[in-house]
Design a protein around this motif. Structure first.
Motif, short mmCIF file in Angstrom:
data_model
loop_
_atom_site.label_atom_id
_atom_site.label_comp_id
_atom_site.label_asym_id
_atom_site.label_seq_id
_atom_site.Cartn_x
_atom_site.Cartn_y
_atom_site.Cartn_z
N ALA A 14 2.10 30.49 -11.64
CA ALA A 14 1.38 30.51 -10.66
C ALA A 14 1.46 30.81 -9.57
N ILE A 15 2.36 30.66 -8.52
CA ILE A 15 2.57 31.44 -7.93
C ILE A 15 2.17 33.21 -7.32
N LEU A 16 2.64 33.61 -8.87
CA LEU A 16 1.99 34.69 -8.53
C LEU A 16 0.47 35.31 -8.69
N ASP A 17 -0.13 34.28 -9.41
CA ASP A 17 -2.14 34.82 -9.59
C ASP A 17 -2.18 34.02 -7.70
N VAL A 18 -1.74 33.47 -7.00
CA VAL A 18 -2.18 32.56 -5.80
C VAL A 18 -2.12 34.21 -5.11
N ILE A 19 -0.58 34.35 -4.71
CA ILE A 19 -0.51 35.69 -3.99
C ILE A 19 -1.15 36.64 -4.39
N THR A 21 -4.27 37.23 -5.14
CA THR A 21 -5.23 37.10 -3.97
C THR A 21 -4.84 37.03 -2.66
N ASP A 22 -4.16 36.63 -2.29
CA ASP A 22 -4.04 35.82 -0.67
C ASP A 22 -2.25 35.69 -0.24
N GLY A 23 -2.06 37.12 -0.31
CA GLY A 23 -0.57 37.12 0.19
C GLY A 23 -0.28 36.56 1.12
N ARG A 24 -0.72 36.27 2.32
CA ARG A 24 -0.71 35.29 3.17
C ARG A 24 -0.97 34.10 3.74
N ILE A 25 -1.10 33.56 2.91
CA ILE A 25 -1.20 31.90 2.08
C ILE A 25 0.49 31.64 2.53
N ALA A 26 0.33 30.34 3.70
CA ALA A 26 0.59 29.42 3.79
C ALA A 26 1.83 28.69 2.82
N VAL A 27 3.26 28.72 3.18
CA VAL A 27 3.96 27.86 2.29
C VAL A 27 4.11 26.59 1.60
N THR A 28 2.92 25.91 2.22
CA THR A 28 2.77 24.98 1.99
C THR A 28 1.32 24.56 1.42
N ASP A 29 0.87 25.20 1.50
CA ASP A 29 -1.08 25.49 0.96
C ASP A 29 -0.56 25.83 -0.89
N LEU A 30 0.13 27.12 -0.65
CA LEU A 30 1.19 27.58 -2.02
C LEU A 30 1.55 26.58 -2.55
N ALA A 31 1.90 25.79 -1.94
CA ALA A 31 3.18 25.06 -2.41
C ALA A 31 2.07 23.34 -3.44
N ARG A 32 0.90 23.28 -2.50
CA ARG A 32 0.14 22.43 -2.40
C ARG A 32 -1.41 22.65 -3.69
N ARG A 33 -1.32 24.46 -4.24
CA ARG A 33 -1.58 24.71 -5.29
C ARG A 33 -1.15 24.87 -5.96
N ILE A 34 -0.11 25.03 -6.37
CA ILE A 34 0.41 25.46 -7.51
C ILE A 34 1.14 23.64 -8.02
N GLY A 35 1.37 22.66 -6.91
CA GLY A 35 1.97 21.74 -7.63
C GLY A 35 3.09 21.11 -7.55
N LEU A 36 3.94 21.59 -6.46
CA LEU A 36 4.83 21.29 -6.66
C LEU A 36 5.02 21.42 -5.58
N SER A 37 6.57 20.64 -4.12
CA SER A 37 7.24 20.13 -2.87
C SER A 37 7.12 21.81 -2.52
N SER A 39 9.56 22.61 -0.78
CA SER A 39 10.99 23.46 -0.62
C SER A 39 11.03 24.69 -2.31
N PRO A 40 11.09 23.81 -3.55
CA PRO A 40 11.14 24.97 -5.05
C PRO A 40 10.65 25.46 -4.55
N THR A 41 8.92 25.90 -4.03
CA THR A 41 7.96 26.79 -4.17
C THR A 41 8.87 27.47 -3.22
N GLN A 42 9.03 27.82 -2.56
CA GLN A 42 10.00 28.26 -1.50
C GLN A 42 10.89 29.07 -1.61
N ALA A 43 12.08 28.99 -3.14
CA ALA A 43 12.84 28.89 -3.64
C ALA A 43 12.42 29.63 -4.19
N ARG A 44 11.22 29.81 -5.31
CA ARG A 44 11.14 30.54 -6.33
C ARG A 44 10.35 31.45 -5.77
#
Length: 154
Positions: A14-19, A21-37, A39-44
């Motif tokens: 899911a992270i790879l799919d989102v980035i 098409t949007d490599g500049r997405i903020a980590v908080t928005d990325l986390a919301r889109r994939i359904g994780l908080s 910190s774990p999104t940023q670590a992944r």
């Protein structure tokens, strides 16, 4: 899977799919889109980058606005396909700015190039002055694209 890489799960995909098409997405928005908080999104994301799944980030430029709307695909046949000839061709073709992509092909020809120029006149000049003079080029065949139906991400 790359050596020393962690197997990918659904969140990684899911992270790879989102980035992709949007490599500049903020980590908080990325986390919301994939359904994780966050910190774990940023670590992944950092792990995916470190393990080589993410090769980099870049801007997608509009070739039409940049005056490079003419696209031609060029089949290239070499006079020799020994390792020296392939290396010499590879090195030289990387220095032709109009060549957007170059792929070695298993088939009736050796390379397929995607060439972008302003128009057919500029393409003809690039073909005569650059492409046909690349090392070991024996012949070429050009196919002009009329419309891009799909380009971009996988």
């Amino acid at each position: 899977m790359p050596r020393n890489a962690t197997p990918l799960d659904s969140f990684d995909h899911a992270i790879l799919d989102v980035i992709s098409t949007d490599g500049r997405i903020a980590v908080t928005d990325l986390a919301r889109r994939i359904g994780l908080s966050k910190s774990p999104t940023q670590a992944r994301l950092k792990r995916l980058e470190a393990e080589g799944y993410v090769l980099g980030y870049h801007a997608l430029l509009d070739p039409i606005r940049l005056g490079r709307s003419h696209v031609a695909f060029v089949e290239v046949r070499l006079s020799s396909t020994n390792e020296k000839a392939l290396s010499e061709f590879n090195r030289a073709v990387r220095n032709v700015p109009e060549v957007e992509q170059c792929h070695m092909i298993a088939g009736n020809f050796d390379y397929l190039l995607k060439v972008r120029t302003a128009d057919i006149e500029r393409y003809r000049q690039v073909m005569a002055e650059r492409l046909s003079t690349l090392p070991h080029v024996a012949s070429t065949s050009t196919y002009v694209a009329m419309e891009a139906v799909k380009e971009g991400h996988f």
